[in-house]
Design a protein around this motif. Sequence first.
Motif, PDB file in Angstrom:
ATOM      1  N   THR A 160       0.837  -1.200   0.000  1.00 18.96           N
ATOM      2  CA  THR A 160       0.000   0.000   0.000  1.00 18.96           C
ATOM      3  C   THR A 160       0.869   1.247   0.000  1.00 18.96           C
ATOM      4  N   ALA A 161       0.296   2.320  -0.521  1.00 15.01           N
ATOM      5  CA  ALA A 161       0.947   3.628  -0.489  1.00 15.01           C
ATOM      6  C   ALA A 161      -0.122   4.689  -0.308  1.00 15.01           C
ATOM      7  N   ARG A 162       0.140   5.630   0.580  1.00 14.66           N
ATOM      8  CA  ARG A 162      -0.779   6.741   0.830  1.00 14.66           C
ATOM      9  C   ARG A 162      -0.013   8.043   0.649  1.00 14.66           C
ATOM     10  N   VAL A 163      -0.652   8.970  -0.051  1.00 17.73           N
ATOM     11  CA  VAL A 163      -0.091  10.299  -0.272  1.00 17.73           C
ATOM     12  C   VAL A 163      -1.128  11.312   0.194  1.00 17.73           C
ATOM     13  N   ALA A 164      -0.719  12.232   1.081  1.00 14.55           N
ATOM     14  CA  ALA A 164      -1.638  13.220   1.648  1.00 14.55           C
ATOM     15  C   ALA A 164      -2.875  12.531   2.232  1.00 14.55           C
ATOM     16  N   SER A 165      -2.639  11.418   2.943  1.00 13.93           N
ATOM     17  CA  SER A 165      -3.679  10.638   3.622  1.00 13.93           C
ATOM     18  C   SER A 165      -4.644   9.939   2.666  1.00 13.93           C
ATOM     19  N   ARG A 166      -4.296   9.851   1.399  1.00 18.77           N
ATOM     20  CA  ARG A 166      -5.155   9.183   0.413  1.00 18.77           C
ATOM     21  C   ARG A 166      -4.444   7.976  -0.176  1.00 18.77           C
ATOM     22  N   ASP A 167      -5.186   6.896  -0.348  1.00 15.31           N
ATOM     23  CA  ASP A 167      -4.637   5.686  -0.951  1.00 15.31           C
ATOM     24  C   ASP A 167      -4.416   5.913  -2.442  1.00 15.31           C
ATOM     25  N   VAL A 168      -3.218   5.596  -2.937  1.00 15.54           N
ATOM     26  CA  VAL A 168      -2.885   5.904  -4.331  1.00 15.54           C
ATOM     27  C   VAL A 168      -3.653   5.044  -5.330  1.00 15.54           C
ATOM     28  N   VAL A 169      -4.272   3.962  -4.862  1.00 22.01           N
ATOM     29  CA  VAL A 169      -5.078   3.120  -5.752  1.00 22.01           C
ATOM     30  C   VAL A 169      -6.561   3.435  -5.593  1.00 22.01           C
ATOM     31  N   ARG A 170      -7.075   3.336  -4.375  1.00 20.76           N
ATOM     32  CA  ARG A 170      -8.516   3.506  -4.148  1.00 20.76           C
ATOM     33  C   ARG A 170      -8.972   4.962  -4.292  1.00 20.76           C
ATOM     34  N   GLU A 171      -8.090   5.898  -3.989  1.00 16.78           N
ATOM     35  CA  GLU A 171      -8.451   7.320  -4.057  1.00 16.78           C
ATOM     36  C   GLU A 171      -7.559   8.054  -5.069  1.00 16.78           C
ATOM     37  N   ARG A 172      -7.378   7.418  -6.194  1.00 16.90           N
ATOM     38  CA  ARG A 172      -6.398   7.906  -7.174  1.00 16.90           C
ATOM     39  C   ARG A 172      -6.652   9.342  -7.653  1.00 16.90           C
ATOM     40  N   PRO A 173      -7.863   9.712  -8.070  1.00 22.43           N
ATOM     41  CA  PRO A 173      -8.064  11.091  -8.549  1.00 22.43           C
ATOM     42  C   PRO A 173      -7.782  12.137  -7.479  1.00 22.43           C
ATOM     43  N   GLY A 174      -8.285  11.912  -6.267  1.00 22.80           N
ATOM     44  CA  GLY A 174      -8.044  12.862  -5.198  1.00 22.80           C
ATOM     45  C   GLY A 174      -6.581  12.929  -4.805  1.00 22.80           C
ATOM     46  N   CYS A 175      -5.919  11.792  -4.849  1.00 23.23           N
ATOM     47  CA  CYS A 175      -4.500  11.727  -4.523  1.00 23.23           C
ATOM     48  C   CYS A 175      -3.689  12.567  -5.506  1.00 23.23           C
ATOM     49  N   ARG A 176      -3.996  12.459  -6.784  1.00 16.94           N
ATOM     50  CA  ARG A 176      -3.229  13.178  -7.802  1.00 16.94           C
ATOM     51  C   ARG A 176      -3.380  14.684  -7.666  1.00 16.94           C
ATOM     52  N   ARG A 177      -4.490  15.146  -7.101  1.00 15.40           N
ATOM     53  CA  ARG A 177      -4.679  16.586  -6.902  1.00 15.40           C
ATOM     54  C   ARG A 177      -3.796  17.131  -5.785  1.00 15.40           C
ATOM     55  N   GLU A 178      -3.333  16.260  -4.903  1.00 19.35           N
ATOM     56  CA  GLU A 178      -2.487  16.693  -3.788  1.00 19.35           C
ATOM     57  C   GLU A 178      -0.999  16.604  -4.116  1.00 19.35           C
ATOM     58  N   VAL A 179      -0.688  16.091  -5.310  1.00 24.32           N
ATOM     59  CA  VAL A 179       0.700  15.832  -5.690  1.00 24.32           C
ATOM     60  C   VAL A 179       1.137  16.785  -6.793  1.00 24.32           C
ATOM     61  N   GLY A 180       2.358  17.276  -6.690  1.00 18.53           N
ATOM     62  CA  GLY A 180       3.009  17.965  -7.791  1.00 18.53           C
ATOM     63  C   GLY A 180       4.164  17.093  -8.239  1.00 18.53           C
ATOM     64  N   ALA A 181       4.220  16.759  -9.519  1.00 17.67           N
ATOM     65  CA  ALA A 181       5.242  15.820  -9.997  1.00 17.67           C
ATOM     66  C   ALA A 181       5.987  16.395 -11.199  1.00 17.67           C
ATOM     67  N   ALA A 182       7.303  16.330 -11.131  1.00 16.85           N
ATOM     68  CA  ALA A 182       8.160  16.660 -12.269  1.00 16.85           C
ATOM     69  C   ALA A 182       9.050  15.441 -12.475  1.00 16.85           C
ATOM     70  N   LEU A 183       8.646  14.605 -13.429  1.00 19.92           N
ATOM     71  CA  LEU A 183       9.300  13.315 -13.626  1.00 19.92           C
ATOM     72  C   LEU A 183      10.185  13.332 -14.866  1.00 19.92           C
TER      73      LEU A 183
END
Length: 256
Positions: A76-99
């Motif tokens: 499992t992985a959680r970002v900003a208290s959101r599960d990266v699989v089950r709460e994927r759309p909400g999780c992506r809004r809390e992330v800034g990524a430069a890959l």
Amino acid sequence: MPPLEVEVVALEKTYPRPWWPWARPRGRNEAPRTALRGLSFEVEAGEVVALIGPNGAGKSTLLRILSGLLLPSAGTARVASRDVVRERPGCRREVGAALADDRGLAPRLTARQNLRFYAALYDVPPPEVDTRIEEWAAALEARRLLDREVRTFSSGEKARVVLMRALLHRPRVLLLDEVTRSLDPGAARRLRTRLLSDVAARGTAVLFASHDLAEVEAVAHRVLLLDAGRLAAAGTFAQVRPAAESVFAAVPREEA
């Protein structure tokens, strides 16, 4: 104690064997490739954590899972208290990524037009959009780029705009993959000594991958050493350095 913004528990990622014959070397029956093996760690709000390790250690795979671009195979992985699989759309809004090798900018639009588009996607309040663009353009020494088409940019210029896009919506978690690779040494130094420190001071958790150990030593509060998808060592730069030197010394020169 600051809140946890990144929580990774027993994370695994295995890439399946290519099913199309032309993707396999002739005469070889390739096995699935495991990129992450039971990885666990945490990152607090306001903390700057560096990922180091040889090529193929799993750094980019990890960052892509945390940014919502890849699904894990287990754990499992959680970002900003959101599960990266089950709460994927909400999780992506809390992330800034430069890959690495980011292709998310429209080449025939200007940098400003691209940034306004992404600001709308991330629900940045319209009255604040241009102010934020100017703020980050100044911080990244990119004001001269704002009204040029992206297709005219060098790789370093494009990297600055990708960084601006990652920061525009004030994410709780910032993920960076070799972000200074395309910048000139002076710009890279200013980025790591000023920008990352400023971002972390606002409470953003920063997780960045780098091969530049001087960069890591300069800005990272903690360092995670990955080797073959496993966490080989964790701690301050001084604590991790002996293990890192051992891991890098064991890598063939052409792979390091």
